[in-house]
Design a protein around this motif. Structure first.
Motif, PDB file in Angstrom:
ATOM      1  N   THR A  78       3.693   0.632   2.984  1.00  0.00           N
ATOM      2  CA  THR A  78       3.280  -0.418   3.919  1.00  0.00           C
ATOM      3  C   THR A  78       3.201  -1.741   3.171  1.00  0.00           C
ATOM      4  O   THR A  78       2.629  -1.809   2.079  1.00  0.00           O
ATOM      5  CB  THR A  78       1.890  -0.106   4.519  1.00  0.00           C
ATOM      6  OG1 THR A  78       1.937   1.161   5.172  1.00  0.00           O
ATOM      7  CG2 THR A  78       1.477  -1.180   5.518  1.00  0.00           C
ATOM      8  N   VAL A  79       3.772  -2.775   3.762  1.00  0.00           N
ATOM      9  CA  VAL A  79       3.649  -4.110   3.174  1.00  0.00           C
ATOM     10  C   VAL A  79       2.312  -4.699   3.623  1.00  0.00           C
ATOM     11  O   VAL A  79       2.074  -4.889   4.810  1.00  0.00           O
ATOM     12  CB  VAL A  79       4.798  -5.046   3.622  1.00  0.00           C
ATOM     13  CG1 VAL A  79       4.638  -6.419   2.952  1.00  0.00           C
ATOM     14  CG2 VAL A  79       6.155  -4.445   3.286  1.00  0.00           C
ATOM     15  N   LYS A  80       1.437  -4.979   2.679  1.00  0.00           N
ATOM     16  CA  LYS A  80       0.124  -5.561   3.009  1.00  0.00           C
ATOM     17  C   LYS A  80       0.213  -7.081   3.165  1.00  0.00           C
ATOM     18  O   LYS A  80      -0.403  -7.668   4.053  1.00  0.00           O
ATOM     19  CB  LYS A  80      -0.890  -5.207   1.921  1.00  0.00           C
ATOM     20  CG  LYS A  80      -1.248  -3.732   1.868  1.00  0.00           C
ATOM     21  CD  LYS A  80      -2.044  -3.384   0.626  1.00  0.00           C
ATOM     22  CE  LYS A  80      -3.411  -4.036   0.595  1.00  0.00           C
ATOM     23  NZ  LYS A  80      -4.195  -3.623  -0.612  1.00  0.00           N
ATOM     24  N   LYS A  84      16.704  -3.382  11.045  1.00  0.00           N
ATOM     25  CA  LYS A  84      15.615  -4.334  10.807  1.00  0.00           C
ATOM     26  C   LYS A  84      14.842  -3.923   9.546  1.00  0.00           C
ATOM     27  O   LYS A  84      14.885  -2.759   9.120  1.00  0.00           O
ATOM     28  CB  LYS A  84      14.658  -4.365  12.003  1.00  0.00           C
ATOM     29  CG  LYS A  84      15.297  -4.859  13.302  1.00  0.00           C
ATOM     30  CD  LYS A  84      15.524  -6.356  13.246  1.00  0.00           C
ATOM     31  CE  LYS A  84      16.110  -6.879  14.554  1.00  0.00           C
ATOM     32  NZ  LYS A  84      15.152  -6.813  15.656  1.00  0.00           N
ATOM     33  N   VAL A  85      14.104  -4.858   8.979  1.00  0.00           N
ATOM     34  CA  VAL A  85      13.365  -4.607   7.741  1.00  0.00           C
ATOM     35  C   VAL A  85      12.377  -3.453   7.899  1.00  0.00           C
ATOM     36  O   VAL A  85      12.301  -2.556   7.047  1.00  0.00           O
ATOM     37  CB  VAL A  85      12.632  -5.882   7.266  1.00  0.00           C
ATOM     38  CG1 VAL A  85      11.632  -5.562   6.157  1.00  0.00           C
ATOM     39  CG2 VAL A  85      13.634  -6.924   6.767  1.00  0.00           C
ATOM     40  N   LEU A  86      11.597  -3.462   8.986  1.00  0.00           N
ATOM     41  CA  LEU A  86      10.601  -2.400   9.187  1.00  0.00           C
ATOM     42  C   LEU A  86      11.261  -1.031   9.270  1.00  0.00           C
ATOM     43  O   LEU A  86      10.769  -0.057   8.664  1.00  0.00           O
ATOM     44  CB  LEU A  86       9.785  -2.662  10.458  1.00  0.00           C
ATOM     45  CG  LEU A  86       8.712  -1.614  10.773  1.00  0.00           C
ATOM     46  CD1 LEU A  86       7.709  -1.497   9.634  1.00  0.00           C
ATOM     47  CD2 LEU A  86       7.989  -1.950  12.077  1.00  0.00           C
ATOM     48  N   ASP A 140       0.886  -1.163   0.000  1.00  0.00           N
ATOM     49  CA  ASP A 140       0.000   0.000   0.000  1.00  0.00           C
ATOM     50  C   ASP A 140       0.921   1.209   0.000  1.00  0.00           C
ATOM     51  O   ASP A 140       1.601   1.481   1.003  1.00  0.00           O
ATOM     52  CB  ASP A 140      -0.883  -0.012   1.259  1.00  0.00           C
ATOM     53  CG  ASP A 140      -1.865   1.158   1.272  1.00  0.00           C
ATOM     54  OD1 ASP A 140      -1.926   1.891   0.268  1.00  0.00           O
ATOM     55  OD2 ASP A 140      -2.549   1.347   2.299  1.00  0.00           O
ATOM     56  N   THR A 141       1.013   1.896  -1.123  1.00  0.00           N
ATOM     57  CA  THR A 141       1.967   3.004  -1.233  1.00  0.00           C
ATOM     58  C   THR A 141       1.499   4.038  -2.247  1.00  0.00           C
ATOM     59  O   THR A 141       0.740   3.717  -3.168  1.00  0.00           O
ATOM     60  CB  THR A 141       3.363   2.480  -1.644  1.00  0.00           C
ATOM     61  OG1 THR A 141       4.285   3.570  -1.705  1.00  0.00           O
ATOM     62  CG2 THR A 141       3.313   1.779  -2.990  1.00  0.00           C
TER      63      THR A 141
END
Length: 304
Positions: A275-277, A258-260, A166-167
């Motif tokens: 955001t990764v959905k 970290k990835v986030l 979601d971007t």
């Protein structure tokens, strides 16, 4: 001459063909089972069904994106020789395109759909491939998603990854680089979940049981009170999240972050939202028990 559901069942057991094929054969032959068997053999379906019992643990994973819709599919064959065949790979591509364009709700529904670019159903195309290739071919699984889709294929179709974001910066070069890096991370590190709250409670409880049993095996921990053991387990559960949740994993290109945190840094850099959905990772043949041919043992048993 009419036929019943039991006749269809008996024909399926006799030939190994699918229910719809058996119904069609009985309809065409006025319910005569023997003629129906001949009908199926003439169509080549009975021959294909004989191969259906053989284990297909190799194959090919493919992805396809059309605008804001993407799909990923795994189609299995018995050998990597077939999996590397261009004609087979084109068939897999047609299947995933069919998924993206037609949005089937199940594998059964996909099989009844017309294959993209062909005048036959997906099921009929599978039968045709089995007959021409000479191996069992099965469509194992697929996922379709809508959003900002990015895909990655690794090892010539051995592993496929599809990510849904979601971007509002989908065309930004920094986002595209980030998305490709994350796809490669998923392929390499195989996270089971996106984030902590997606891990089922029963999985964590089982993990705690195992960890407590492991801790108590050490004589040094035998006299430690339960509250101390709980703290020790908490630290190890934290490690479980870091290993199995994508957003908690260390970013493979920079193990200091970290990835986030890396996602948030890129979003800030480009002035957008990222955001990764969800993500899907397919590895061909994973979880399928492969047949091992023991030729020496087979010959020895024949001699006996």
């Amino acid at each position: 001459m009419s036929f019943t559901a039991l006749d269809v069942k008996n024909l399926r057991e006799k030939t190994g063909c699918g229910m719809m094929d058996c119904k069609k054969a009985l309809t065409e032959t006025d319910g005569d089972t023997e003629k129906a068997v001949e009908f199926l053999r003439e169509k080549g379906l009975a021959a294909a069904a004989k191969k259906a019992g053989r284990i297909a643990a190799d194959g090919f994973v493919d992805c396809f994106v059309d605008g804001n819709v993407g799909g990923i599919i795994e189609v299995n064959s018995e050998t990597d020789f077939v999996a590397k065949n261009v004609d087979f790979q084109n068939f897999v591509r047609a299947c995933v395109v069919t998924v993206v364009k037609n949005n089937p709700s199940s594998l059964e529904e996909l099989l009844e759909m017309q294959l993209d670019g062909a005048n036959v159903t997906v099921a009929e195309a599978v039968h045709e491939k089995v007959l021409t290739i000479g191996e069992n071919i099965t469509i194992r699984r697929f996922v379709r998603a809508e959003g900002s889709i990015v895909t990655y294929i690794h090892g010539g179709g051995r592993i496929g990854v599809m990510m849904n974001f979601d971007t509002n910066v989908a065309t930004n070069e920094s986002f595209i680089t980030l998305a490709k890096d994350l796809c490669m991370q998923i392929a390499a590190m195989n996270p089971l979940y996106l984030k902590e709250d997606e891990v089922p409670a029963d999985v964590i409880e089982k993990e705690k049981e195992i960890l407590i049993a492991q801790i108590k095996e050490d004589p040094k921990n035998a006299s430690k009170p339960d509250n101390i053991l709980e703290k020790m387990v908490f630290g190890k559960i934290r490690k479980y999240y870091e290993n199995n949740c994508l957003l908690d994993q260390v970013f493979v290109k920079d193990n200091a972050v970290k990835v986030l945190a890396h996602i948030n840094a890129v979003a800030k850099e480009v002035g957008g939202n990222i955001t990764v959905k969800s993500f899907t990772r397919f590895e061909k043949g994973e979880g399928i028990q492969k047949r091992v041919d023991d030729f020496a043992g087979e010959i020895a048993s024949m001699v006996k």
